[in-house]
Structure formats: C-alpha cells, structure tokens
Design an enzyme around this catalytic site. Structure first.
Site, mmCIF file in Angstrom:
data_model
loop_
_atom_site.group_PDB
_atom_site.id
_atom_site.type_symbol
_atom_site.label_atom_id
_atom_site.label_comp_id
_atom_site.label_asym_id
_atom_site.label_seq_id
_atom_site.Cartn_x
_atom_site.Cartn_y
_atom_site.Cartn_z
ATOM 1 N N ILE A 116 0.749 -1.497 0.107
ATOM 2 C CA ILE A 116 -0.044 0.468 0.166
ATOM 3 C C ILE A 116 1.273 1.459 0.157
ATOM 4 C CG2 ILE A 116 -2.057 0.673 0.998
ATOM 5 C CD1 ILE A 116 -2.867 -1.531 2.668
ATOM 6 N N ASP A 117 0.870 1.893 -1.407
ATOM 7 C CA ASP A 117 1.599 3.229 -0.974
ATOM 8 C C ASP A 117 0.976 4.156 -0.369
ATOM 9 O OD1 ASP A 117 -0.119 3.991 -3.143
ATOM 10 O OD2 ASP A 117 1.514 3.702 -4.728
ATOM 11 N N SER A 118 0.797 5.814 -0.884
ATOM 12 C CA SER A 118 0.441 6.669 -0.090
ATOM 13 C C SER A 118 -1.113 7.230 -1.267
ATOM 14 C CB SER A 118 0.798 8.082 -0.526
ATOM 15 O OG SER A 118 1.114 8.487 -1.739
ATOM 16 N N HIS B 219 4.939 5.849 -11.399
ATOM 17 C CA HIS B 219 3.740 5.851 -10.474
ATOM 18 C C HIS B 219 3.258 6.993 -11.123
ATOM 19 C CE1 HIS B 219 0.992 6.394 -7.050
ATOM 20 N NE2 HIS B 219 1.819 5.111 -7.356
#
Lengths: 123, 402
Positions: A68-70, B260
């Site tokens: 889980i990233d931000s 990302h």
C-alpha cells in the site's frame, strides 16, 4: 488521530436503525463483537480496494507488506468513507500509517457519529 | 509575453506582485458554476488563486463569448498581450507559417460539467450544442489562430502540470529547426469548477489555507487559474526586424519517470534537468536561479530538492530556488508557461521572485528558497521546471539577453 482507545463507548444505542448496514443487524451488543465487526469490514474494504485476498489482510499487517503506497492509502480511505458513511479529515488521513490506525480511526468516527458528544464534536 | 493570473490581468501586474512577494491566494468566489448548488459550499477547502475582477465582455464580444470556455478566453487574452508586446507585424507569409502550440490539462471541462449537470442532476435529455467545441482542449490554440488569422501548424499538448512547458519546448524545436519562423506558445487553465475542485479534494493534496512550498509546515497545493503565452522567433530574425529579445530559450529537456502515476521520481526529474542543460550546452555552474515546480506537497518538494542536489552537487548551495506557485497558485496546464514568464522577467529585471508564505525551513529541502523577500541578483541562466502527474517532466533553460 486522537487517542482512540479510551473513547470506545459502544452501547445498545449504537444499533440505531439509521445506521448503514453494519453487517450485524442481529443483536450485537458487546463492545468486543462490535469492534470486531468494524474491524472485519475495514479489512474487507482494504482487500477489495487493493485487490488482494482477504486472508492476507491482518490488523497488524504493515502497509509495506500489503504493497500500500500513499495513493493506495487515499483510495482505501475513500472507500472506508463510503462504507461507513463517515468523513476522514485530511490532517487525520495524513497521519495514518498502519491498518490498526485505520481500524481505530474508523471505529472512533463511527462512534462519534452515532454518539455525538460535545467532546467528540469539537475534535 | 502575456499573462493573466490571480496576480492581475497583464504582465505588469504579474511582475509587480512577484517582485513584492504578494500572493494572489484567497477564497475562491462562491459561484464556481452557473447555479448555487454547484458552488464552493460543497468543497472542503476554500482557497485558490482565482482571476478576480475579470469581465469577459471587456475583452470579447458577446457573440464570440458564446463560443469560448473561460480557459480559451484566457488563452487569447495572454496571446494578444504577447503579440502586442513583441510588436509582430503580420505579413501574409508569416500568417501562412507561424505556429501556435498551447498546453492545457483540463481544457474546457467547466463547460462539460454544465452539460453533465443538465443530464445527471436536472434530468434534462439534451445539452448545449456548443458543449463539444467549448470543451475541447485545443480550443485555446484554435481561438488564437482565428484571432490573428494564422494558418500554420497549430496544436495542443496535454501533459497535466507539464503541458505548457512541453508546448514551449516544442515551439523552441519548431523555431530552432526552421519549421516555423515564429511561434506563439504557452498554456491556459480554468480548473475552478465544482467537479474539478472535488476531484482535487479527493486526492487530499489541497491546502486548507495557503501554499507554502519547501516549508516544513506546508499543507498542500493551492489551485490557480490563468494563462501565459510567449512569442518565440529565431534570434537573428528578431534582431533583424529590430525587436528587443527578452531572453534566449537555450535548452529543453524532457523525461518520463516510468514508475508511478502520482508519486514523482527524483531520478526522472533530474534526467529532464540534465537533458535541458545538455541541450543548451550549459554547465551546471552557469545556472543562477531555478523557478521550481514547488507545489507545496511533501512528495514534490522533497523529490525536487533531491533532484536539484543530484544535478547541481556542490553548486546547490549557491543556487537560489523559488516557487512562485506560492503567489499565483498551481495553474496546472498553464503552470509551465506562467512560470516561464516569471523566469524570463527575473532574468530581465535582475530580481529573483521569492517563495512566499515561507515560515519554517524543511531540513529535507536543503535549498536557498529565497524566503518571502525578492532578491536582486544578476543571473546568466535560469531553469523553469515542470513535473506532471503521470511522471512526465519538462524543463526549460533560459539565458539572459543583455
């Protein structure tokens, strides 16, 4: 989030009929079981949002373990807001670093919603 | 150059505010849509960098306005000022070949939203017939072409917050290669409408008060609206017609983070910066000012500081960096162009605009951020940096023209 542990105050009044579906419409009156229900729902939301098997999501899993990233965390909080019909403030959202904090935070907010006290309302 | 922003409706007002460290951030006017239900009372944050005191009819006829979303209006207003300041004399030949390259992230989505409101909220079965031409992101370029009767290459780039930096960079290439003898390039954005504001709110990156780039107590970004346009032409051509160049655009660098969609990468940013230096045949030590992307999100500011350290090494200590977003807000697709104008004016005036609202140094952003007070400095080369969501980066290098 404020210190949550001391604020748990679940009673029968928690089970008002206007609550969203708590998955526990049958008599759930004990503090422990109630918390567990919220916890189970939080874990389910995390698993669904992250598209990972539910059995992998434990209250003490770290964000890292679950990948889980931000931005993922913000997605999860969004789904938790919908699931529990609560509003998580930005400044609280920023502080959340663990699954446990998500569970405690949701529990606190659900409690504040159904048992608004002057104390809770000002926080 | 021409600019319309929260700091005023022209370049003079813009520079006056930047040089005095005056911020244009304040409450977004309540009426962000045509009806009260589309207003700011539905949004958790209250502040933005809006163009205030704007009377569209002072710039356009009513009939013309029927065909222009707010973002397209800003495009033309900025282009008019830029063309007038550059004293361009349109010949038939120039009209045939001059290029227009604009950037916009959201285009005319304000107009789209009104259509959706009619369908989904008001239960109507039809939307306004001009929804498509008003909503399209290239409307800015199209209206500029019609304004000046330009028949050459014209297109729009949409790379989120790098859009107009990419547009100026592409214009540089066209002018440099001889593909066009002149280009009008920049960007425009009008993102202060309910659906857009709610979308930014959901990302939890918008400040409840103000924009404090590089401050330890930062609280997020502030959305802004506006436009800026620049006129680019080959140096020889400009000098031959007696024009006074404002600055030289000497380098353009691009990169993709490829990691990302929202988390920026210092490595990607650094590659775009190095590429701009290489393109301009510049040594890092020649750079005396950076107009940073500086959004005042923790993710951007720390990434950007790391990238600057990686590229400039020991020179970083002697390299002032400021984020003028602290004054004109984050204007998304217009940001690259508005900040390019700020960078050129800094070189031209020998004054570096400050990072306003700076109140607490962030040890993770070990930079000379020109806190709160503009600084006199004669600088040879300055960079203007844009790092977009999606990891698409664009950096422009400008050299002062004596």
């Amino acid at each position: 989030l404020p210190a949550l542990g001391s604020r748990f105050n679940f009673t029968e009044t928690v089970l008002s009929p206007d609550l969203p579906d708590l998955g526990a419409k049958t008599a759930v009156s004990t503090k422990a079981l109630m918390s567990e229900t919220i916890q189970a729902r939080v874990l389910r939301v995390i698993a669904t949002t992250q598209r990972i098997p539910l059995e992998k999501v434990k209250p003490d899993s770290t964000f890292e373990e679950l990948g889980i990233d931000s931005m993922d965390s913000i997605n999860i909080l969004f789904d938790l807001e919908s699931e529990f019909d609560i509003e998580i403030k930005d400044e609280d959202a920023k502080k959340i670093q663990t699954i446990r904090e998500m569970i405690d935070g949701v529990t606190y907010l659900v409690d504040s919603k159904v048992n608004p006290t002057p104390q809770a309302a000002t926080e | 150059m021409g600019v319309i922003s929260a700091l005023g409706h022209d370049q003079q007002a813009f520079w006056q505010a930047l040089a005095s460290g005056q911020s244009g951030i304040g409450p977004i006017p309540q009426e962000v849509g045509p009806v009260p239900e589309m207003g700011m009372n539905q949004v958790r944050f209250k502040n933005g960098a809006a163009v205030l005191g704007y009377d569209a009819e002072a710039y356009f006829s009513r009939k013309t306005l029927n065909f222009m979303d707010r973002f397209a209006q800003f495009s033309v207003i900025a282009a008019r000022e830029a063309v007038a300041a550059a004293k361009i004399e349109w010949t038939e030949e120039l009209r045939e070949s001059a290029a227009i390259i604009t950037g916009s992230c959201m285009g005319g989505r304000f107009t789209d939203e009104i259509g959706y409101w009619e369908l989904f909220h008001n239960g109507r079965t039809r939307v306004h017939p001009l929804t498509i031409p008003l909503g399209m992101s290239n409307a800015g370029a199209s209206h500029i072409s019609m304004e000046f009767g330009l028949h050459g290459p014209a297109y729009t780039i949409s790379t989120a917050c790098s859009s107009s930096a990419h547009a100026i960079g592409n214009a540089l290439w066209m002018v440099r290669s001889g593909a066009a003898p002149l280009a009008i390039a920049g960007g425009s954005e009008a993102p202060l409408f309910l659906g857009g504001l709610k979308a930014w709110e959901a990302m939890r990156v918008v400040s409840p008060d103000t924009c404090r780039p590089f401050s330890a107590n930062r609280s997020g970004m502030i959305l802004g609206e506006g436009a800026a346009m620049l006129v680019l032409e080959p140096l020889e051509r400009a000098l031959a017609r007696g024009a006074k160049p404002l600055a030289e655009i000497v380098g353009f660098g691009m990169s993709a983070d490829a990691c990302h969609v929202t988390q920026p990468s210092a490595e990607g940013a650094a590659r775009a910066m190095r590429s701009a230096l290489r393109d301009g045949k510049l040594a890092p030590e020649q750079v005396g000012y950076i107009n940073a992307h500086g959004t005042a999100t923790e993710a951007n500011d720390r990434m950007e500081a790391a990238a600057i350290h990686a590229v400039f090494g020991s020179h970083t200590g002697a390299l002032p960096v400021s984020s003028t977003k602290s004054m004109h807000g984050h204007t998304l697709g217009a940001a690259g162009a508005i900040e390019a104008v700020a960078t050129v004016l800094a070189l031209r005036n020998g004054i570096l605009p400050p990072t306003a609202n700076h109140s607490e140094p962030d040890p993770e952003c070990d930079l000379d951020v020109i806190p709160n007070q503009a600084r006199a400095a004669s600088v040879e080369v300055a960079l203007s940096q844009s790092f977009a969501f999606g990891g698409l980066n664009a950096v422009l290098a400008f050299r002062a023209w004596p």
